[in-house]
Design a protein around this motif. Structure first.
Motif, short mmCIF file in Angstrom:
data_model
loop_
_atom_site.label_atom_id
_atom_site.label_comp_id
_atom_site.label_asym_id
_atom_site.label_seq_id
_atom_site.Cartn_x
_atom_site.Cartn_y
_atom_site.Cartn_z
N THR A 171 -2.44 -1.83 90.27
CA THR A 171 -1.39 -0.87 90.31
C THR A 171 -0.31 -1.72 89.81
N LEU A 172 0.64 -1.47 89.34
CA LEU A 172 1.84 -2.27 88.71
C LEU A 172 3.16 -1.48 89.79
N PRO A 173 3.57 -2.39 89.74
CA PRO A 173 4.84 -1.48 90.68
C PRO A 173 5.52 -0.84 90.51
N LYS A 174 6.01 0.46 91.54
CA LYS A 174 6.50 1.51 90.67
C LYS A 174 8.72 1.42 91.11
N VAL A 175 8.90 1.42 89.96
CA VAL A 175 10.90 1.33 90.05
C VAL A 175 10.96 2.79 90.35
N ASN A 176 12.74 2.21 90.34
CA ASN A 176 13.54 3.89 90.12
C ASN A 176 15.20 2.56 89.54
N ILE A 177 15.52 3.18 88.31
CA ILE A 177 16.65 2.99 87.74
C ILE A 177 17.49 4.03 87.93
N LYS A 178 18.93 3.47 88.22
CA LYS A 178 20.25 4.18 88.42
C LYS A 178 21.33 3.57 88.00
N GLU A 179 21.71 4.25 87.76
CA GLU A 179 23.14 4.39 87.83
C GLU A 179 24.72 4.42 88.16
N ASP A 180 25.59 3.37 88.02
CA ASP A 180 26.53 4.66 88.74
C ASP A 180 27.70 3.18 88.38
N GLU A 181 28.90 3.48 88.98
CA GLU A 181 29.79 3.02 88.20
C GLU A 181 30.21 1.24 88.33
N ASN A 182 29.39 0.96 89.16
CA ASN A 182 29.22 -0.71 89.00
C ASN A 182 28.38 -0.85 87.97
N GLY A 183 27.46 -0.19 87.19
CA GLY A 183 26.90 -0.49 86.12
C GLY A 183 24.99 -0.18 86.81
N PHE A 184 24.15 -0.61 86.37
CA PHE A 184 22.45 -0.32 86.45
C PHE A 184 21.94 -1.11 87.31
N VAL A 185 21.14 -0.41 88.45
CA VAL A 185 20.07 -0.58 89.50
C VAL A 185 18.58 -0.77 88.95
N VAL A 186 18.28 -1.59 89.25
CA VAL A 186 16.90 -1.35 89.40
C VAL A 186 15.80 -1.65 90.33
N ALA A 233 -1.40 -10.09 89.53
CA ALA A 233 -0.19 -10.68 88.75
C ALA A 233 0.99 -9.01 88.26
N PHE A 234 1.64 -8.75 87.35
CA PHE A 234 1.90 -7.94 87.53
C PHE A 234 3.81 -8.66 85.97
N THR A 235 3.50 -8.07 85.63
CA THR A 235 4.31 -8.08 84.10
C THR A 235 5.30 -6.26 83.97
N ARG A 236 6.76 -6.36 84.24
CA ARG A 236 7.05 -4.99 83.76
C ARG A 236 8.58 -5.10 82.99
N SER A 237 7.96 -4.80 81.95
CA SER A 237 9.67 -4.88 81.03
C SER A 237 10.73 -4.23 80.73
N PHE A 238 11.52 -3.67 80.76
CA PHE A 238 12.50 -2.81 80.36
C PHE A 238 13.25 -3.13 78.99
N THR A 239 13.44 -2.62 78.48
CA THR A 239 14.63 -2.36 77.22
C THR A 239 16.35 -1.94 77.77
N LEU A 240 17.51 -2.89 77.90
CA LEU A 240 18.67 -2.38 78.21
C LEU A 240 19.02 -1.89 77.50
N PRO A 241 20.27 -0.51 77.77
CA PRO A 241 21.09 0.21 76.90
C PRO A 241 22.09 -1.33 76.34
N GLU A 242 22.27 -0.16 74.89
CA GLU A 242 23.71 -1.10 74.95
C GLU A 242 25.07 -1.49 75.52
N SER A 243 24.74 -0.37 76.54
CA SER A 243 26.20 -0.64 77.92
C SER A 243 26.23 -1.63 79.04
N ALA A 244 24.68 -2.25 78.57
CA ALA A 244 24.52 -3.04 80.13
C ALA A 244 24.62 -3.92 79.29
#
Length: 119
Positions: free
Chosen positions: A27-42, A95-106
């Motif tokens: 299984t692939l590791p699960k993620v939480n993606i959050k945004e705060d005033e400092n940016g994004f956190v994965v 082994a695992f690979t997770r990929s995320f497309t960053l928003p333009e604001s990142a």
């Protein structure tokens, strides 16, 4: 209830499998993606690994987090190589690979990583 069934049956099952399992069928590791005033956190749940087990790459706006780990446990060991004889030997590979497309604001040049308590 109808909407729930539509959502389930409308999902491409092969796509679901590729999103939840790695090429080694773990299984692939699960993620939480959050945004705060400092940016994004994965946040990625990956217990049992060390910070050095991770590979983090940024290619244009694609963030890729991967890991490859091989373990081997031995008990009473007999001869090895030519006359292989094991009392018990277990090994594991994950082994695992997770990929995320960053928003333009990142801001890709400000990416940092930490690993603590499996996250």
């Amino acid at each position: 209830m109808s909407s729930l069934l539509d959502d389930f049956f409308g999902t491409d099952l092969s796509d679901w499998r590729s999103q939840n399992y790695s090429s080694t069928n773990t299984t692939l590791p699960k993620v939480n993606i959050k945004e705060d005033e400092n940016g994004f956190v994965v946040e990625m749940a990956a217990p049992g690994l060390k910070k050095g087990d991770f590979n983090i790459q940024l290619d244009q706006n694609l963030l890729t987090i991967s890991s490859e780990k091989q373990e081997e446990q031995k008990e009473a060991d007999g001869k090895e190589k030519d006359s292989t004889r094991y009392t018990r030997r277990e090994f594991a590979y994950q082994a695992f690979t997770r990929s995320f497309t960053l928003p333009e604001s990142a801001a890709g040049d400000k990416i940092s990583a930490s690993y603590e308590d499996g996250i």
